[in-house]
Scaffold this motif. Structure first.
Motif, PDB file in Angstrom:
ATOM      1  N   GLU A  83       0.828  -1.211   0.000  1.00  0.00           N
ATOM      2  CA  GLU A  83       0.000   0.000   0.000  1.00  0.00           C
ATOM      3  C   GLU A  83       0.861   1.259   0.000  1.00  0.00           C
ATOM      4  OE1 GLU A  83      -0.325  -2.634   1.977  1.00  0.00           O
ATOM      5  OE2 GLU A  83      -2.284  -3.450   1.403  1.00  0.00           O
ATOM      6  N   GLY A 275      -9.873  -3.923  -4.581  1.00  0.00           N
ATOM      7  CA  GLY A 275      -8.506  -4.305  -4.241  1.00  0.00           C
ATOM      8  C   GLY A 275      -8.032  -5.511  -5.036  1.00  0.00           C
ATOM      9  N   ALA A 277      -8.129  -8.684  -4.324  1.00  0.00           N
ATOM     10  CA  ALA A 277      -8.950  -9.895  -4.186  1.00  0.00           C
ATOM     11  C   ALA A 277      -8.124 -11.179  -4.078  1.00  0.00           C
ATOM     12  CB  ALA A 277      -9.940  -9.992  -5.350  1.00  0.00           C
ATOM     13  N   ASP A 279      -8.451 -13.677  -2.398  1.00  0.00           N
ATOM     14  CA  ASP A 279      -9.262 -14.908  -2.259  1.00  0.00           C
ATOM     15  C   ASP A 279      -9.581 -15.567  -3.596  1.00  0.00           C
ATOM     16  OD1 ASP A 279     -10.765 -12.517  -2.652  1.00  0.00           O
ATOM     17  OD2 ASP A 279     -12.608 -13.460  -1.931  1.00  0.00           O
TER      18      ASP A 279
HETATM   19  P1  NAD Z   1     -10.972  -6.431  -2.301  1.00  0.00           P
HETATM   20  O1  NAD Z   1     -11.632  -5.351  -3.054  1.00  0.00           O
HETATM   21  O2  NAD Z   1      -9.690  -6.934  -2.855  1.00  0.00           O
HETATM   22  O3  NAD Z   1     -11.972  -7.676  -2.179  1.00  0.00           O
HETATM   23  C1  NAD Z   1     -13.235  -7.595  -1.526  1.00  0.00           C
HETATM   24  C2  NAD Z   1     -14.160  -8.704  -2.061  1.00  0.00           C
HETATM   25  O4  NAD Z   1     -14.573  -8.375  -3.377  1.00  0.00           O
HETATM   26  C3  NAD Z   1     -13.469 -10.064  -2.173  1.00  0.00           C
HETATM   27  O5  NAD Z   1     -14.388 -11.084  -1.868  1.00  0.00           O
HETATM   28  C4  NAD Z   1     -13.074 -10.158  -3.623  1.00  0.00           C
HETATM   29  O6  NAD Z   1     -13.004 -11.484  -4.116  1.00  0.00           O
HETATM   30  C5  NAD Z   1     -14.188  -9.365  -4.305  1.00  0.00           C
HETATM   31  N1  NAD Z   1     -13.688  -8.697  -5.521  1.00  0.00           N
HETATM   32  C6  NAD Z   1     -12.924  -7.571  -5.585  1.00  0.00           C
HETATM   33  N2  NAD Z   1     -12.652  -7.266  -6.845  1.00  0.00           N
HETATM   34  C7  NAD Z   1     -13.240  -8.200  -7.625  1.00  0.00           C
HETATM   35  C8  NAD Z   1     -13.316  -8.438  -9.019  1.00  0.00           C
HETATM   36  N3  NAD Z   1     -12.714  -7.640  -9.912  1.00  0.00           N
HETATM   37  N4  NAD Z   1     -14.016  -9.516  -9.454  1.00  0.00           N
HETATM   38  C9  NAD Z   1     -14.631 -10.332  -8.596  1.00  0.00           C
HETATM   39  N5  NAD Z   1     -14.610 -10.161  -7.254  1.00  0.00           N
HETATM   40  C10 NAD Z   1     -13.913  -9.108  -6.774  1.00  0.00           C
HETATM   41  O7  NAD Z   1     -10.775  -5.907  -0.812  1.00  0.00           O
HETATM   42  P2  NAD Z   1     -10.046  -6.593   0.434  1.00  0.00           P
HETATM   43  O8  NAD Z   1     -10.292  -8.063   0.432  1.00  0.00           O
HETATM   44  O9  NAD Z   1     -10.412  -5.786   1.590  1.00  0.00           O
HETATM   45  O10 NAD Z   1      -8.497  -6.358   0.194  1.00  0.00           O
HETATM   46  C11 NAD Z   1      -7.633  -7.321  -0.411  1.00  0.00           C
HETATM   47  C12 NAD Z   1      -6.248  -6.696  -0.599  1.00  0.00           C
HETATM   48  O11 NAD Z   1      -6.355  -5.620  -1.530  1.00  0.00           O
HETATM   49  C13 NAD Z   1      -5.641  -6.104   0.667  1.00  0.00           C
HETATM   50  O12 NAD Z   1      -4.270  -6.402   0.687  1.00  0.00           O
HETATM   51  C14 NAD Z   1      -5.879  -4.602   0.509  1.00  0.00           C
HETATM   52  O13 NAD Z   1      -4.921  -3.845   1.181  1.00  0.00           O
HETATM   53  C15 NAD Z   1      -5.755  -4.446  -0.968  1.00  0.00           C
HETATM   54  N6  NAD Z   1      -6.473  -3.276  -1.521  1.00  0.00           N
HETATM   55  C16 NAD Z   1      -5.853  -2.641  -2.542  1.00  0.00           C
HETATM   56  C17 NAD Z   1      -6.478  -1.581  -3.156  1.00  0.00           C
HETATM   57  C18 NAD Z   1      -5.785  -0.946  -4.317  1.00  0.00           C
HETATM   58  O14 NAD Z   1      -4.855  -1.508  -4.855  1.00  0.00           O
HETATM   59  N7  NAD Z   1      -6.228   0.205  -4.757  1.00  0.00           N
HETATM   60  C19 NAD Z   1      -7.736  -1.159  -2.734  1.00  0.00           C
HETATM   61  C20 NAD Z   1      -8.374  -1.852  -1.701  1.00  0.00           C
HETATM   62  C21 NAD Z   1      -7.720  -2.922  -1.100  1.00  0.00           C
END
Ligand code: NAD
Length: 352
Positions: A83, A275, A277, A279
């Motif tokens: 980050e 982010g 994702a 998972d």
């Molecule tokens: P996340 O947005 O990555 O995921 C949240 C949920 O939404 C998860 O279940 C994920 O599978 C789903 N999801 C997100 N984007 C998707 C997509 N394009 N297609 C399908 N499903 C999607 O948020 P989080 O889990 O809180 O964070 C995961 C990591 O990402 C952490 O390390 C966090 O610091 C980082 N993060 C980065 C950014 C960025 O790069 N701008 C923003 C937010 C979080």
């Protein structure tokens, strides 16, 4: 037209690849170069925003970013976390204007927690000031006073800071439905009275755009009560932080929402609002549409290629209408596809 591509971590490389294919399909002389940011950069160089990336990002006209972060880097010291790379590049490129559209395509109206008749067809743009306000104001801290701790921060905006974000909002409105709602708290905060005064001054340069004002508490209510009344909302860093998250949640589909962060010469960093994702990373199931729509914002805001931007956005609308859905937006009766197949469908719609 130089584009620095930073695919980042987690699903970043998968979704960025699809946006790159879409840009390539437009047949414009884009020069794209890739570099490392975030966890991938830490692993390779020990630095989340390495010098080579800094050079490339500074020399480029626009940066396309996937996402950064993941659990494997969470235990690192703060300055080595992915980050930090993101904050580093935003600061380094002086990106003061954050543009986040909240669009709910009629086909996805069921994804929202609000009633479909309130949100179907929602299309608003939140313009948030990103480098000033109470998040950066001095003095700040916690001190001892009369035997107890007192915490304090300073809300501060200069006229020039308000002016430059105001121009971004009015110019964005000129490309949309020509309405700007400026959000403040002028009944309590002098700083935001200045914000309102300056917005009124700027509005004289844009006779084709209608300016209105709303107090932030009312804006938070109106966003859930009647969100379609808004076109462009412009506000400071803290109010924008909260309202843009509220607005994005109205749509219920985080995998669909793009964003842009701009400097004063329309250089921009374009990235999905979600982010990395972790998972679902590496499974080929992530939704690439937010990243593809971020590339469309790049076409519009950095390169002035309005027609190409609209073509990409229309292609996305078309694949939704055709029933293509990744897992995050899947509903019974639609066609579930993976990341690559969704990219293929957008390319096919573009070619049609
Ligand atoms: P996340 O947005 O990555 O995921 C949240 C949920 O939404 C998860 O279940 C994920 O599978 C789903 N999801 C997100 N984007 C998707 C997509 N394009 N297609 C399908 N499903 C999607 O948020 P989080 O889990 O809180 O964070 C995961 C990591 O990402 C952490 O390390 C966090 O610091 C980082 N993060 C980065 C950014 C960025 O790069 N701008 C923003 C937010 C979080």
């Amino acid at each position: 037209m130089k584009i620095c591509v930073l695919s980042g971590d987690g699903i970043g490389p998968e979704i960025t690849a699809e946006a790159v294919r879409v840009l390539q399909a437009l047949d414009r002389p884009f020069e794209m170069e890739e570099a490392l940011l975030g966890g991938a950069a830490v692993d390779a160089t020990g630095d989340p925003y390495p010098e080579a990336t800094r050079k490339l990002a500074r020399a480029a006209d626009a940066v396309l970013l996937g996402a950064v972060g993941g659990p494997q880097w969470d235990a690192l010291p703060r300055e080595k976390r992915p980050e930090r790379g993101l904050l580093g590049i935003r600061k380094d490129l002086n990106l003061f204007a954050n543009l986040r559209p909240a669009i709910l395509y009629p086909e996805l109206a069921n994804a929202s927690t609000l009633k479909p008749e309130i949100v179907a067809g929602l299309d608003i743009l939140i313009v948030r000031e990103l480098t000033g306000d109470i998040y950066f104001g001095q003095p700040r801290g916690v001190r001892e006073e009369n035997g107890e701790r007192v915490g304090f921060n300073t809300m501060v905006y200069s006229e020039s800071e308000i002016r430059r974000i105001g121009h971004v909002a009015f110019q964005a409105a000129q490309k949309r439905n020509k309405r700007v709602c400026s959000v403040d708290k002028m009944n309590v905060l002098e700083c935001t009275q200045l914000w309102r005064d300056v917005m009124i001054e700027i509005a004289r340069d844009y006779p084709d755009v209608e300016l209105s004002h709303m107090l932030v508490d009312n804006a938070a209510m109106q966003l859930v009560k009647a969100p379609r009344q808004f076109d462009v909302m412009v506000t400071g860093n803290m109010f924008g932080d909260i309202l843009s998250d509220e607005a994005s949640m109205l749509t219920g589909s985080i995998g669909m929402l793009p964003s842009a962060s701009l400097d004063d010469k329309n250089k921009g960093l374009y990235e999905p609002s979600h982010g990395s994702a972790p998972d679902i990373a590496g499974q080929g199931v992530a939704n690439p549409l937010a990243t593809i729509l971020s590339a469309a914002m790049m076409l519009r805001y950095t390169f002035g290629l309005e027609e190409d931007a609209a073509r990409v956005e229309n292609a996305v609308k078309q694949v939704l209408a055709q029933g293509y859905r990744t897992g995050d937006i899947y509903e019974r009766g639609t066609r579930k596809v993976g990341t690559r197949e969704m990219g293929d469908a957008v390319l096919a719609a573009l070619a049609a």
